[in-house]
Design an enzyme around this catalytic site. Structure first.
Site, PDB file in Angstrom:
ATOM      1  CB  CYS A 105     -97.732  68.806-107.413  1.00 28.84           C
ATOM      2  SG  CYS A 105     -96.798  69.474-108.791  1.00 28.84           S
ATOM      3  CG  HIS A 134     -96.747  64.600-107.043  1.00 21.63           C
ATOM      4  ND1 HIS A 134     -97.282  64.697-108.310  1.00 21.63           N
ATOM      5  CD2 HIS A 134     -95.869  65.627-106.936  1.00 21.63           C
ATOM      6  CE1 HIS A 134     -96.748  65.729-108.930  1.00 21.63           C
ATOM      7  NE2 HIS A 134     -95.878  66.307-108.127  1.00 21.63           N
ATOM      8  CG  ASN A 158     -94.369  66.999-111.420  1.00 22.72           C
ATOM      9  OD1 ASN A 158     -95.580  66.847-111.378  1.00 22.72           O
ATOM     10  ND2 ASN A 158     -93.703  67.716-110.528  1.00 22.72           N
TER      11      ASN A 158
HETATM   12  N1  ACO Z   1     -79.305  69.146-117.075  1.00 25.27           N
HETATM   13  C1  ACO Z   1     -78.033  69.331-116.672  1.00 25.27           C
HETATM   14  N2  ACO Z   1     -77.711  70.053-115.587  1.00 25.27           N
HETATM   15  C2  ACO Z   1     -78.730  70.601-114.888  1.00 25.27           C
HETATM   16  C3  ACO Z   1     -80.085  70.453-115.249  1.00 25.27           C
HETATM   17  C4  ACO Z   1     -80.350  69.685-116.403  1.00 25.27           C
HETATM   18  N3  ACO Z   1     -81.616  69.469-116.865  1.00 25.27           N
HETATM   19  N4  ACO Z   1     -80.859  71.114-114.358  1.00 25.27           N
HETATM   20  C5  ACO Z   1     -80.041  71.653-113.455  1.00 25.27           C
HETATM   21  N5  ACO Z   1     -78.738  71.364-113.774  1.00 25.27           N
HETATM   22  C6  ACO Z   1     -77.517  71.767-113.100  1.00 25.27           C
HETATM   23  C7  ACO Z   1     -77.687  73.026-112.311  1.00 25.27           C
HETATM   24  O1  ACO Z   1     -77.575  74.165-113.141  1.00 25.27           O
HETATM   25  C8  ACO Z   1     -76.534  72.902-111.333  1.00 25.27           C
HETATM   26  O2  ACO Z   1     -75.353  73.286-111.987  1.00 25.27           O
HETATM   27  P1  ACO Z   1     -74.233  74.152-111.210  1.00 25.27           P
HETATM   28  O3  ACO Z   1     -73.786  73.271-110.088  1.00 25.27           O
HETATM   29  O4  ACO Z   1     -73.222  74.384-112.264  1.00 25.27           O
HETATM   30  O5  ACO Z   1     -74.950  75.379-110.745  1.00 25.27           O
HETATM   31  C9  ACO Z   1     -76.462  71.399-111.052  1.00 25.27           C
HETATM   32  O6  ACO Z   1     -77.168  70.780-112.151  1.00 25.27           O
HETATM   33  C10 ACO Z   1     -77.124  70.990-109.769  1.00 25.27           C
HETATM   34  O7  ACO Z   1     -78.403  71.609-109.716  1.00 25.27           O
HETATM   35  P2  ACO Z   1     -79.412  71.317-108.552  1.00 25.27           P
HETATM   36  O8  ACO Z   1     -80.675  72.098-108.765  1.00 25.27           O
HETATM   37  O9  ACO Z   1     -78.699  71.481-107.275  1.00 25.27           O
HETATM   38  O10 ACO Z   1     -79.688  69.757-108.845  1.00 25.27           O
HETATM   39  P3  ACO Z   1     -80.477  68.723-107.977  1.00 25.27           P
HETATM   40  O11 ACO Z   1     -79.656  67.530-107.779  1.00 25.27           O
HETATM   41  O12 ACO Z   1     -81.114  69.366-106.782  1.00 25.27           O
HETATM   42  O13 ACO Z   1     -81.654  68.289-108.969  1.00 25.27           O
HETATM   43  C11 ACO Z   1     -83.967  68.735-109.393  1.00 25.27           C
HETATM   44  C12 ACO Z   1     -82.547  69.243-109.469  1.00 25.27           C
HETATM   45  C13 ACO Z   1     -84.087  67.503-110.243  1.00 25.27           C
HETATM   46  C14 ACO Z   1     -84.914  69.810-109.906  1.00 25.27           C
HETATM   47  C15 ACO Z   1     -84.314  68.360-107.943  1.00 25.27           C
HETATM   48  O14 ACO Z   1     -83.919  69.369-107.074  1.00 25.27           O
HETATM   49  C16 ACO Z   1     -85.785  68.105-107.727  1.00 25.27           C
HETATM   50  O15 ACO Z   1     -86.347  67.176-108.272  1.00 25.27           O
HETATM   51  N6  ACO Z   1     -86.454  68.915-106.889  1.00 25.27           N
HETATM   52  C17 ACO Z   1     -87.854  68.713-106.558  1.00 25.27           C
HETATM   53  C18 ACO Z   1     -88.744  69.150-107.639  1.00 25.27           C
HETATM   54  C19 ACO Z   1     -90.146  68.716-107.288  1.00 25.27           C
HETATM   55  O16 ACO Z   1     -90.366  67.683-106.694  1.00 25.27           O
HETATM   56  N7  ACO Z   1     -91.139  69.452-107.570  1.00 25.27           N
HETATM   57  C20 ACO Z   1     -92.459  68.946-107.143  1.00 25.27           C
HETATM   58  C21 ACO Z   1     -93.382  69.919-107.014  1.00 25.27           C
HETATM   59  S1  ACO Z   1     -93.697  70.596-108.569  1.00 25.27           S
HETATM   60  C22 ACO Z   1     -95.166  71.498-108.464  1.00 25.27           C
HETATM   61  O17 ACO Z   1     -95.776  71.639-107.453  1.00 25.27           O
HETATM   62  C23 ACO Z   1     -95.621  72.210-109.714  1.00 25.27           C
END
Ligand code: ACO
Length: 325
Positions: free
Chosen positions: A115, A252, A282
């Site tokens: 990214c 980004h 993304n």
């Molecule tokens: N729909 C519903 N529930 C979901 C989903 C979904 N699509 N995805 C995850 N959950 C659930 C999880 O299973 C978890 O459930 P549990 O509590 O029963 O285990 C709950 O939601 C919380 O999950 P988290 O992963 O803790 O959720 P978070 O609030 O952290 O959000 C997210 C997840 C959106 C992925 C976030 O962490 C994020 O954006 N991280 C950064 C990603 C990023 O920026 N990547 C950039 C680089 S990418 C690259 O370089 C290729």
């Protein structure tokens, strides 16, 4: 003091025609439009059609950038293309674009920093211009991340999209001050210790297969907020600038909450942030040039505006660039 600057001549982008709304994921996964929207800011994304390649998107973005700059491909000396989803293991996707544009001469190569790829490509293109190895360079970010998704993993497959953006830089004389147009500073970083929080579980020398994306979202989020603010500050201070000088943050586009937190850390109101995450998701290395091209096309970004671009991705790799449009 007279210096050489790599100055933007024009930009363009291309998105595949298929638009996938959040609701479509709810048909096959335990997820909702509300969850995706509230946690990420993403509402929809574009996916490439079967047989539509990263190079196809890149070529269309490149042609749009040439048209925007009013230039012919024969004026380009080099193409630096950032992608983690190349058409083939080799040769580079950049050489396919070079041939399709009918460049004839010059050179083209790919850069892979996930990214952060566009910022790394921009810094390399700048170095080519400043060292005199090229006068006119096209920088492209192009991806088909839909090809490396695990469609059963709701934590990752709802986040990514496909697309391409391109920017043309040309050597011009500058005064050496931060009032010059062009790239004013760059900052690049990586730390392989964080490999396991964001990677693709396949590859040429390991599995001889493509693999799919694996991510510990919370961990990536934590690193993103602190590292993006830090690299942004570094790039600005290298150019003798501060957050007050920024006209537009062109970040980004991974997650709206990451963008909001980063803007807050550099004391920037959200009105000064170019946002496309809601419509593109993304798109990895393509996300900054897509946002840039959208901001220019909408008339938000104007000649003379100071832009700060910043990105983080797998590696981890992260960086920033200050550019006066
Ligand atoms: N729909 C519903 N529930 C979901 C989903 C979904 N699509 N995805 C995850 N959950 C659930 C999880 O299973 C978890 O459930 P549990 O509590 O029963 O285990 C709950 O939601 C919380 O999950 P988290 O992963 O803790 O959720 P978070 O609030 O952290 O959000 C997210 C997840 C959106 C992925 C976030 O962490 C994020 O954006 N991280 C950064 C990603 C990023 O920026 N990547 C950039 C680089 S990418 C690259 O370089 C290729």
């Amino acid at each position: 003091m007279s210096v050489i600057r790599a100055v933007a001549q024009g930009c363009g982008h291309h998105l595949p025609s298929r638009v996938v709304e959040n609701a479509e994921f709810a048909e096959t996964l335990d997820t909702t439009d509300e969850w995706i929207r509230s946690r990420t800011g993403i509402e929809r994304r574009h996916f490439a059609a079967d047989g539509e390649l990263t190079s196809d998107l890149a070529i269309k973005a490149a042609k749009a950038a040439l048209a925007n700059a009013g230039m012919d491909a024969s004026e380009l000396d080099a193409i630096v293309l950032a992608t983690s989803t190349p058409d083939e293991t080799f040769p580079s996707t950049a050489t396919k674009v070079q041939h399709a544009l009918g460049m004839g001469g010059g050179f083209a190569f790919d850069i892979q920093a996930v990214c952060a790829g566009f910022v790394f490509a921009l810094a390399n293109a700048n170095a080519l211009v400043l060292s005199g190895q090229a006068k006119c360079v096209m920088v492209i970010g192009a991806e088909t991340f839909s090809r490396i998704m695990d469609w059963t993993d709701r934590g990752t497959c709802v986040l990514f999209g496909d697309g391409a953006g391109a920017l043309i830089l040309r050597a011009e004389d500058g005064t050496g001050t931060a009032q010059d147009r062009g790239i004013l500073s760059t900052d690049l970083n990586s730390d392989g210790a964080h490999h396991d929080i964001l990677y693709v579980d396949g590859g040429v020398s390991s599995t001889q297969s493509t693999g799919v994306l694996r991510m510990e979202g919370k961990e990536v989020f934590r690193h993103a907020v602190s590292k993006l603010a830090e690299t942004g500050h570094t790039a600005l201070s290298r150019a003798g600038l501060t957050g007050d000088d920024i006209d537009w943050l062109v970040p980004h586009q991974a997650n709206l909450r990451i963008i909001q937190s980063t803007a807050k850390k550099i004391d920037l109101p959200m009105e000064k942030v170019i946002l496309t995450v809601q419509d593109h998701g993304n798109t990895s290395a393509a996300s900054i040039p897509l946002a840039l091209s959208s901001g220019v096309a909408s008339g938000q970004i104007k000649t003379g505006d100071l832009l700060l671009m910043e990105a983080i991705g797998g590696g981890l790799a992260w960086g920033a660039a200050a550019l006066r449009w």
